[in-house]
Motif scaffolding. Sequence first.
Motif, PDB file in Angstrom:
ATOM      1  N   ASP A 231       1.672  -0.076   0.343  1.00 54.39           N
ATOM      2  CA  ASP A 231       2.488   0.159  -0.851  1.00 54.39           C
ATOM      3  C   ASP A 231       3.746   0.962  -0.551  1.00 54.39           C
ATOM      4  OD1 ASP A 231      -0.725   1.038  -2.017  1.00 54.39           O
ATOM      5  OD2 ASP A 231       0.236  -0.894  -2.412  1.00 54.39           O
TER       6      ASP A 231
ATOM      7  N   ASP B  24      -5.906  -1.585  -6.678  1.00 53.34           N
ATOM      8  CA  ASP B  24      -7.064  -0.864  -6.115  1.00 53.34           C
ATOM      9  C   ASP B  24      -6.648   0.513  -5.597  1.00 53.34           C
ATOM     10  OD1 ASP B  24      -7.906  -4.036  -5.247  1.00 53.34           O
ATOM     11  OD2 ASP B  24      -9.375  -2.758  -6.251  1.00 53.34           O
ATOM     12  N   GLY B  25      -7.268   1.533  -6.141  1.00 54.05           N
ATOM     13  CA  GLY B  25      -6.976   2.907  -5.722  1.00 54.05           C
ATOM     14  C   GLY B  25      -5.917   3.576  -6.576  1.00 54.05           C
TER      15      GLY B  25
ATOM     16  N   ASP C 187       0.384  -0.942  -7.749  1.00 50.31           N
ATOM     17  CA  ASP C 187      -0.748  -1.404  -6.948  1.00 50.31           C
ATOM     18  C   ASP C 187      -1.974  -1.298  -7.860  1.00 50.31           C
ATOM     19  OD1 ASP C 187      -2.490  -1.907  -4.771  1.00 50.31           O
ATOM     20  OD2 ASP C 187      -2.798   0.237  -4.563  1.00 50.31           O
TER      21      ASP C 187
ATOM     22  N   ASP D 224      -1.531   3.629  -3.411  1.00 50.64           N
ATOM     23  CA  ASP D 224      -2.478   4.594  -2.816  1.00 50.64           C
ATOM     24  C   ASP D 224      -2.515   4.476  -1.299  1.00 50.64           C
ATOM     25  OD1 ASP D 224      -5.513   3.088  -2.164  1.00 50.64           O
ATOM     26  OD2 ASP D 224      -3.891   1.998  -3.121  1.00 50.64           O
TER      27      ASP D 224
HETATM   28 MG    MG Z   1      -4.395   0.068  -3.276  1.00 50.58          MG
END
Ligand code: MG
Length: 363
Positions: free
Chosen positions: A308, A5-6, A3, A303
């Motif tokens: 996810d 973002d984060g 993933d 995250d």
């Molecule tokens: Mg993310």
Amino acid sequence: MFDIDGVLMQTKNPILPHAPMVLSHLKDHNIPFVLLTNGGGQTEQARVDFLNSALSPSVSEADVGVDSDSTKLLHTSQLIQSHTPMKNLVDKYKRVLVIGGLDPQARDVALSYGFKEVIRPIDIVRATPNVWPYTRYTQHELTHHSLSATESKIETEPIDAVLVFNDPRDMGTDLQVTIDALCSDKGLFGTRRNSGASSPSVPIIWSNMDLLWSTGYPIPRFGQGAFRISTRELYKRLNDGKELEDTVLGKPWPVSYAFAEWVLGEEWRRINGSAQKGSKGIVPGLGVRPKEQLFKKVYMVGDNPESDILGGNDYGWETILVRTGVYKDGDFERNPKLARPTLGVFDNVWEGVSAALKANNIE
Ligand code: MG
Ligand code: G3P
């Protein structure tokens, strides 16, 4: 499977030092990896160019836009954005309304996929300014990033589908024109069909349903899922209480993980030199799992337990949850139904991937 973002980034900021460390390590050890994000709004090439510059500053300007080999941390073929699988819809829908993302980037993406006619909310505002009198478009945007009424044919040509590529930038305008399309008379703006129904006048396909995502702000922010909830509620109010029939791609849905499994296979072939020469990457079909199972184990690093981890678990992959994004310690106690990672929760992506390599006796 990463993933973004984060896990690797927080909006435009790389999560240092761990994100570049882990990707360089896997690249140096020929372990195939792919980025699977619910983000998007620009072409895969533009996003990979940005990620390469953010995650491997050593890459020179000269390398931007060129998928050269050794210098790059990432190749364009290693990125799957939330709307990437929509390449499959090019033959099905000729004239599409693309919602979300920035102008002109989002239109450029849809045109690069092969959609013949791409309409944006800004075109509708330019053709009929009172469609939503509170729009936030600047005169510069209206002049340089929109089609004229003659070019967009807003008032004479219906659209075939609404494709939501990314989070809205002007949710007021986007909500209004999306509902207008769904409740129109056969996809023609400025019209309204007579009676309410659960099936919209034109289909709507969402590229993900993230209610929240991590931007680096202390509390997760609304994502495309918040826009979808608003759209569905307004549609229901205008259609005698009937629920909107819509289609959702992106994580946690298996259709996205199957697409990613194909792409990971291509990446493995690219690394070991068995990819067809000059192949520009594949466009797997929607919801079709590869017959050839190339991998004994795939790890999804994310995250967000609701996208996810849930999606990775349901697809049969191992999952790693990190603390650098949406998930916060205590979430599982607050919501016991949240999907839990098969390998565990880790402070950052490097800790998580190191644990996975160790668990498989890989250095
Ligand atoms: Mg993310
Ligand atoms: O719009 C981005 C957001 O929905 C989440 O992106 O990379 O965490 O799947 P990502």
